[in-house]
Structures are given as C-alpha cells and as structure tokens.
Design an enzyme around this catalytic site. Structure first.
Site: not given
Ligand code: GRF
Length: 208
Positions: A91, A110, A108
């Site tokens: 993030m 998305h 990445n």
């Molecule tokens: C998911 O919605 C993914 O698409 C975005 O981050 C969210 C959590 O992903 N990139 P994760 O379960 O931590 O892999």
C-alpha cells in the site's frame, strides 16, 4: 532461477497464491527470497513464517516520506540480489532510484481492469465501491509493470470478473481475488521467470 521479493502490507492472500503456485509447480524457475512488509501487523508475515520464507518488516510509519522509504527498499533488494519485485497488496507508492534500477522488474496486481478504476485513491475496497457505484457489469484484475505513474506501467495480464446483482464491495472484492488476482499474479511471475514477457516501447507482449 528468478529471485523474487514479495512486498506486502495486509492479509497476504496474493502472497499465498504465489506460494501455493510455487509449491504446486505452477510457477517454475523462481523462488521467493524475501517477503517485506510495510506493516508490522500484516497477516502476510505469518503466511511467510508458516512456509519458512525469509521475511522482514520495513515499517513505512518510521519514514517521513516515500522517497527515503523507497531508497531503503532499493538497498535491501540489492543486498538480497533480487531480480523481480512483486507488489502483492502493497500500500505504499514507490519512487526515486528504485524505479530506475528496477525498471520493468517490479510488477503489481490491481483489482480492476486498467485503465478503469485505477490511479490515485483507487486501492482495496475503494476500487470495488466505485465499480458498483458506476454500475459496470464486468470488472476484474490487472497485473502490470510499475513505473512512476500510479497503476501506469505496461499491462502484462488481465482477467475479467462478472459483477453480480446484490454484490457488495466485499463480495465483489472476494470474487475478483478468487477468480482473477490469485490466478494472473502467479501466472505473470511464471511468464517472467521463463522469459516469456517482452517489452517493446511501453507495451508488454507474451511470447507463445
Ligand atoms: C487486494 O484487493 C489486492 O487487489 C490489492 O490489495 C488487496 C489485499 O491483497 N492489491 P492481499 O490479500 O494483501 O494480497
């Protein structure tokens, strides 16, 4: 052998998909050398622990800005001799020399069909809220190379997912993960590990 670092911030379901694909032989010629989390509490770290994968926290909160954070990530990637950086629910926006040194070596996932529902502010559940608000009938996920534009790098793979009547952001997110993210992210890693992704200009092509 492609040495991979997976960068995480949360639940790690996409990390788990990569781990499962490696253990199941869906991904060949690759290994996860490091899981790095921006969040000390990320469940993704427990997933790495369970599978004896080296992991560490580089807490984003301990940095004043993304550039310093990105520079320290670069140092770690070089120390560990990482070939491919996979952002899996990560993030934090990456900046600076890291993007140059690892040009076309950061990917990445998305949770939408870029160029729809992407860019600044479109992450996690917010993406699916906007999808439902707009009323599109098809959404999905995209795996792309990372550059200095949020969600702007060359697209590698995409997979569509149907929006169903009565969907909430949560039910839609789960379906997009299950039916798209967890399939195309491991697939993209395998394609890259086996030299089947070619970049021409700012487009990515899959070699048959
Ligand atoms: C998911 O919605 C993914 O698409 C975005 O981050 C969210 C959590 O992903 N990139 P994760 O379960 O931590 O892999």
């Amino acid at each position: 052998m492609l040495n991979i670092a997976v960068l995480v911030s949360g639940g790690g379901s996409n990390l788990q998909a990569i781990i499962d694909a490696l253990e199941g032989g869906v991904i060949t010629n690759a290994q996860i050398r490091l899981v790095l989390s921006s969040n000390p509490k990320a469940y993704a770290l427990e997933r790495a622990e369970k599978h004896n994968i080296p992991h560490q926290v580089l807490a984003r909160k301990e940095y004043d800005n993304s550039l310093e954070y990105s520079n320290d990530i670069l140092k770690i990637m070089q120390e560990r001799e990482i070939d491919l950086i996979v952002l899996a629910g990560f993030m934090t926006v990456l900046q600076g020399e890291l993007l140059n040194t690892y040009k076309n070596k950061i990917i990445n996932v998305h949770p939408a069909l870029i160029p729809s529902f992407c860019g600044d502010g479109f992450y996690g559940l917010h993406v699916h809220e906007k999808v439902l608000e707009y009323g599109v009938k098809l959404t999905g996920a995209t795996v792309h190379f990372v550059n200095d534009v949020t969600d702007g790098g060359a697209i590698i793979l995409q997979k569509g997912v149907e929006v169903k009547n009565g969907d909430t952001p949560e039910t839609l997110q789960k379906r997009v993960m299950q039916q798209a993210e967890w399939i195309i992210l491991p697939k993209a890693v395998d394609l890259i590990a086996n030299g089947r992704v070619e970049i021409r200009g700012n487009r990515a092509y899959i070699k048959e």
